[in-house]
Design a protein around this motif. Structure first.
Motif, mmCIF file in Angstrom:
data_model
loop_
_atom_site.group_PDB
_atom_site.id
_atom_site.type_symbol
_atom_site.label_atom_id
_atom_site.label_comp_id
_atom_site.label_asym_id
_atom_site.label_seq_id
_atom_site.Cartn_x
_atom_site.Cartn_y
_atom_site.Cartn_z
ATOM 1 N N ILE A 98 -19.953 11.062 -12.286
ATOM 2 C CA ILE A 98 -20.487 10.724 -13.607
ATOM 3 C C ILE A 98 -19.750 11.463 -14.718
ATOM 4 O O ILE A 98 -20.063 11.272 -15.899
ATOM 5 C CB ILE A 98 -21.987 11.039 -13.708
ATOM 6 N N GLY A 99 -18.796 12.307 -14.315
ATOM 7 C CA GLY A 99 -18.052 13.072 -15.308
ATOM 8 C C GLY A 99 -16.606 12.660 -15.403
ATOM 9 O O GLY A 99 -16.279 11.525 -15.757
ATOM 10 N N PHE B 233 -14.212 11.837 -13.407
ATOM 11 C CA PHE B 233 -13.561 10.793 -12.605
ATOM 12 C C PHE B 233 -13.902 9.368 -13.038
ATOM 13 O O PHE B 233 -13.172 8.441 -12.714
ATOM 14 C CB PHE B 233 -13.918 10.960 -11.129
ATOM 15 N N TYR B 234 -15.023 9.172 -13.730
ATOM 16 C CA TYR B 234 -15.390 7.784 -14.038
ATOM 17 C C TYR B 234 -16.169 7.621 -15.346
ATOM 18 O O TYR B 234 -15.665 7.054 -16.310
ATOM 19 C CB TYR B 234 -16.199 7.189 -12.883
ATOM 20 N N ALA B 235 -17.400 8.095 -15.371
ATOM 21 C CA ALA B 235 -18.277 7.765 -16.494
ATOM 22 C C ALA B 235 -17.814 8.367 -17.818
ATOM 23 O O ALA B 235 -17.930 7.734 -18.867
ATOM 24 C CB ALA B 235 -19.708 8.228 -16.187
ATOM 25 N N LEU B 236 -17.295 9.585 -17.796
ATOM 26 C CA LEU B 236 -16.873 10.226 -19.041
ATOM 27 C C LEU B 236 -15.677 9.504 -19.680
ATOM 28 O O LEU B 236 -15.727 9.178 -20.871
ATOM 29 C CB LEU B 236 -16.559 11.702 -18.790
ATOM 30 N N ALA C 167 -29.327 6.798 -12.124
ATOM 31 C CA ALA C 167 -30.031 7.437 -11.012
ATOM 32 C C ALA C 167 -29.321 8.732 -10.616
ATOM 33 O O ALA C 167 -29.968 9.742 -10.303
ATOM 34 C CB ALA C 167 -30.109 6.482 -9.823
ATOM 35 N N ILE C 168 -27.979 8.700 -10.631
ATOM 36 C CA ILE C 168 -27.207 9.915 -10.349
ATOM 37 C C ILE C 168 -27.197 10.827 -11.562
ATOM 38 O O ILE C 168 -27.315 12.050 -11.446
ATOM 39 C CB ILE C 168 -25.768 9.543 -9.943
ATOM 40 N N ALA C 169 -27.063 10.225 -12.748
ATOM 41 C CA ALA C 169 -27.023 11.029 -13.972
ATOM 42 C C ALA C 169 -28.310 11.819 -14.160
ATOM 43 O O ALA C 169 -28.283 12.941 -14.687
ATOM 44 C CB ALA C 169 -26.776 10.126 -15.176
ATOM 45 N N LEU D 73 -20.964 8.302 -27.600
ATOM 46 C CA LEU D 73 -20.789 9.698 -27.993
ATOM 47 C C LEU D 73 -21.912 10.570 -27.455
ATOM 48 O O LEU D 73 -21.671 11.665 -26.931
ATOM 49 C CB LEU D 73 -20.724 9.803 -29.516
ATOM 50 N N THR D 74 -23.164 10.096 -27.579
ATOM 51 C CA THR D 74 -24.282 10.899 -27.088
ATOM 52 C C THR D 74 -24.212 11.067 -25.572
ATOM 53 O O THR D 74 -24.534 12.136 -25.037
ATOM 54 C CB THR D 74 -25.627 10.260 -27.474
ATOM 55 N N THR D 75 -23.779 10.020 -24.868
ATOM 56 C CA THR D 75 -23.624 10.137 -23.418
ATOM 57 C C THR D 75 -22.501 11.100 -23.066
ATOM 58 O O THR D 75 -22.622 11.905 -22.135
ATOM 59 C CB THR D 75 -23.351 8.759 -22.803
ATOM 60 N N ALA D 76 -21.393 11.037 -23.803
ATOM 61 C CA ALA D 76 -20.274 11.952 -23.554
ATOM 62 C C ALA D 76 -20.698 13.403 -23.746
ATOM 63 O O ALA D 76 -20.331 14.278 -22.955
ATOM 64 C CB ALA D 76 -19.109 11.619 -24.484
ATOM 65 N N VAL D 77 -21.498 13.660 -24.774
ATOM 66 C CA VAL D 77 -21.994 15.022 -25.011
ATOM 67 C C VAL D 77 -22.849 15.484 -23.836
ATOM 68 O O VAL D 77 -22.708 16.607 -23.340
ATOM 69 C CB VAL D 77 -22.797 15.080 -26.327
#
Length: 318
Positions: free
Chosen positions: A103-104, A106-109, A210-212, A302-306
């Protein structure tokens, strides 16, 4: 980065109830990223007359599971490692590292920057190409890093400022679309015709929340402790209430986005929820609507990235 866990200090400016409410808005904003914005509309248009079983499946995986993850972290200890560690030392470390990397970095970020550029900046300003992407991502992640630099301030940055702006923009978009166009459910696509609940369930899981939820638990607990909630039962109850409030708001927005998508003319012709939402905004508000949609996408990403930067850095620092 600053220290991972601040020493608890009583909040002098807000009551416990207000602090929990702000923390709930913060958690909502961390969950609500690009995928959360574009998946529900596609569920809405693809499910057609099978909207309700499909959206219920989406809510089970996209809301219920993330809230359950937050509750599990609150009860089991301090972080996902405390929870996974019950399966053994190696499993606890390996699972936690894989979860945070997925979630960081490797993918989601990286996706938060890519989706912001593709669905918000390029359609509005026409910027594209390697150079434009590079410049935008440096600016985007520079801002995200600056907002994440002091983890204990995240609850105020997201909960007091960015999330209310995001929610107001979303409500404006949904309200205008629903009031300007008639909802006309179409024929369900093949997947939603045979098994709408299961298909919606898979789409909800694709949000990765679910993972986040396992990862974001550390941020919520740290933030509440920094606001004076201490340890023990009070902290556990406050974390659980925070998760439930955030989940309720997520469910309301998902329902609104899915319902709104069925008001867009010829909605099933769209292959992307981002394009569908952009066109809906342009249809209801013209060019200003497209600008509003771009702001929604950038704020959501942006809020998710933070949240991802903060939770991942705190985990690896510990």
């Amino acid at each position: 980065m600053s220290d991972t866990v601040a020493s608890p200090a009583k909040s002098k400016s807000a009551s416990p109830l207000i602090t929990i409410l702000i923390a709930s808005l913060m958690l909502f904003s961390m969950f609500f990223g690009a995928g959360n914005l574009i998946f529900p509309p596609m569920v809405g248009v693809s499910s057609g007359t099978n909207f309700w079983p499909a959206i219920i499946g989406f809510l089970i995986a996209g809301v219920l599971l993330p809230v359950a993850a937050i509750v599990s972290i609150a009860i089991s200890g301090y972080s996902v490692r405390d929870l996974a560690g019950r399966g053994g030392l190696f499993f606890g470390i390996a699972f936690s590292v894989m979860a945070y990397l997925s979630i960081g970095a490797f993918y989601a970020l990286p996706r938060t920057g890519a989706v912001s550029m593709e669905t918000a900046i390029t359609p509005l300003l026409g910027w594209e190409g390697t150079a434009a992407n590079g410049i935008f991502n440096v600016i985007f992640f520079g801002i995200a890093l600056a907002l994440s630099w002091k983890p204990n301030n995240v609850i105020d940055i997201l909960g007091r400022f960015l999330t209310p702006a995001l929610v107001i923009l979303l409500i404006a978009l949904i309200t205008l679309a629903v009031t300007n166009y008639e909802r006309i459910p179409g024929t369900p696509t093949e997947a939603y015709e045979s098994s709408p609940l299961v298909t919606g369930l898979f789409e909800g899981y694709n949000t990765m929340d679910a993972i986040a939820g396992l990862a974001f638990g550390i941020v919520i607990i740290s933030s509440l402790r920094a606001k004076g909630f201490g340890r023990g039962g009070t902290l556990i109850r406050s974390t659980i209430i925070t998760g439930i409030i955030a989940g309720t708001l997520l469910a309301a927005i998902y329902l609104g986005l899915g319902y709104m998508a069925q008001t867009v003319p010829d909605g099933q012709s769209y292959e992307s929820g981002a394009i569908l939402l952009a066109d809906s905004a342009k249809l209801t508000m013209g060019t200003p609507g497209q600008t509003v949609f771009s702001l929604i996408v950038v704020l959501a990403c942006l809020t998710t990235a933070v949240g991802l930067i903060t939770s991942t850095s705190e985990f690896f620092n510990s």
